[in-house]
Design a protein around this motif. Structure first.
Motif, PDB file in Angstrom:
ATOM      1  N   GLN A  79      -0.370   0.144  23.438  1.00  0.00           N
ATOM      2  CA  GLN A  79      -1.059   1.413  23.197  1.00  0.00           C
ATOM      3  C   GLN A  79      -2.522   1.314  23.625  1.00  0.00           C
ATOM      4  N   ARG A  85      -0.946   9.081  13.371  1.00  0.00           N
ATOM      5  CA  ARG A  85      -1.132   8.682  14.768  1.00  0.00           C
ATOM      6  C   ARG A  85      -0.748   7.214  14.949  1.00  0.00           C
ATOM      7  N   LEU A  87       3.059   6.318  14.587  1.00  0.00           N
ATOM      8  CA  LEU A  87       4.026   6.779  15.585  1.00  0.00           C
ATOM      9  C   LEU A  87       4.727   5.605  16.252  1.00  0.00           C
ATOM     10  N   LEU A 105       0.664  15.113  22.667  1.00  0.00           N
ATOM     11  CA  LEU A 105       0.563  14.257  21.485  1.00  0.00           C
ATOM     12  C   LEU A 105       0.219  15.060  20.234  1.00  0.00           C
ATOM     13  N   SER A 136      -8.783   7.292  17.180  1.00  0.00           N
ATOM     14  CA  SER A 136      -7.639   8.116  16.773  1.00  0.00           C
ATOM     15  C   SER A 136      -6.711   7.383  15.806  1.00  0.00           C
ATOM     16  N   TYR A 149      -8.986  15.470  20.538  1.00  0.00           N
ATOM     17  CA  TYR A 149      -9.121  14.042  20.234  1.00  0.00           C
ATOM     18  C   TYR A 149     -10.109  13.849  19.097  1.00  0.00           C
ATOM     19  N   ARG A 178      -3.530  11.347  28.264  1.00  0.00           N
ATOM     20  CA  ARG A 178      -3.049  11.655  26.922  1.00  0.00           C
ATOM     21  C   ARG A 178      -4.014  12.589  26.192  1.00  0.00           C
ATOM     22  N   TRP A 179      -5.331  12.350  26.337  1.00  0.00           N
ATOM     23  CA  TRP A 179      -6.324  13.075  25.532  1.00  0.00           C
ATOM     24  C   TRP A 179      -7.204  14.026  26.329  1.00  0.00           C
ATOM     25  N   GLU A 193       3.398  16.291  18.934  1.00  0.00           N
ATOM     26  CA  GLU A 193       4.126  15.190  18.320  1.00  0.00           C
ATOM     27  C   GLU A 193       3.579  14.872  16.927  1.00  0.00           C
ATOM     28  N   LEU A 194       2.264  15.013  16.772  1.00  0.00           N
ATOM     29  CA  LEU A 194       1.633  14.772  15.473  1.00  0.00           C
ATOM     30  C   LEU A 194       1.734  15.989  14.555  1.00  0.00           C
TER      31      LEU A 194
END
Length: 166
Positions: A87, A20, A23, A159, A14, A124, A53-54, A162-163
């Motif tokens: 991360q 991504r 961020l 996410l 990613s 993803y 998250r994914w 957010e992206l």
């Protein structure tokens, strides 16, 4: 090509997508596209636990003679190293040698610890494909990425909002 304030990071998942990576790592600047020989891209979960998250498997690489993984080399300030390591919490940092059109580069990358194979979510995989397109990875490699089977998850992913991808 490293200096005392920066390092080179080879991204294959990613973090291919600039938005991504930036961020939480604002210093990341595209250095070049590169190829990692004798590895293949796989998807899995740390100890079999699905990524919250994914909602599916996430990318990692494993040794595989004759295969190759294309990715992006980012030049980053060492001040972002703690953020990047955080991360990549389920991964171990390793030094690898990647090949550009004209030379070899030593880069930091990450390998998943205790990986249990699992397909990625469509969202993803979309982020990876978008990063491959954005950075003009070879067309045949982009096609290979698009052909990866997903887990068909259709729920929301914060996410992606957010992206600004939803």
């Amino acid at each position: 090509m490293e200096d005392s304030c920066t390092f080179l990071y080879f991204a294959y998942g990613s973090n291919l997508l600039k938005e991504r990576l930036q961020l939480k790592n604002p210093s990341a600047m595209l250095h070049c596209v590169a190829r990692l020989k004798d590895y293949k891209l796989i998807f899995g979960n740390y100890k079999g636990l699905a990524s919250e998250r994914w909602h599916g498997g996430v990318a990692t690489i494993e040794h595989s003679p004759g295969d190759e993984v294309w990715g992006v080399v980012w030049r980053m300030n060492k001040s972002d190293l703690k953020s990047l390591d955080s991360q990549e919490g389920a991964y171990s940092a390793v030094e690898i040698s990647v090949r550009t059109k004209s030379r070899e580069l030593c880069c930091r990358t990450y390998l998943m610890n205790s990986c249990v194979y699992a397909p990625p979510s469509p969202q993803y995989l979309l982020v990876i494909v978008m990063g491959a397109e954005q950075n003009r990875l070879p067309k045949d490699y982009q096609e290979k990425l698009r052909a990866i089977e997903t887990n068909k998850y259709e729920g929301p992913l914060p996410l992606m909002v957010e992206l600004e991808l939803e």
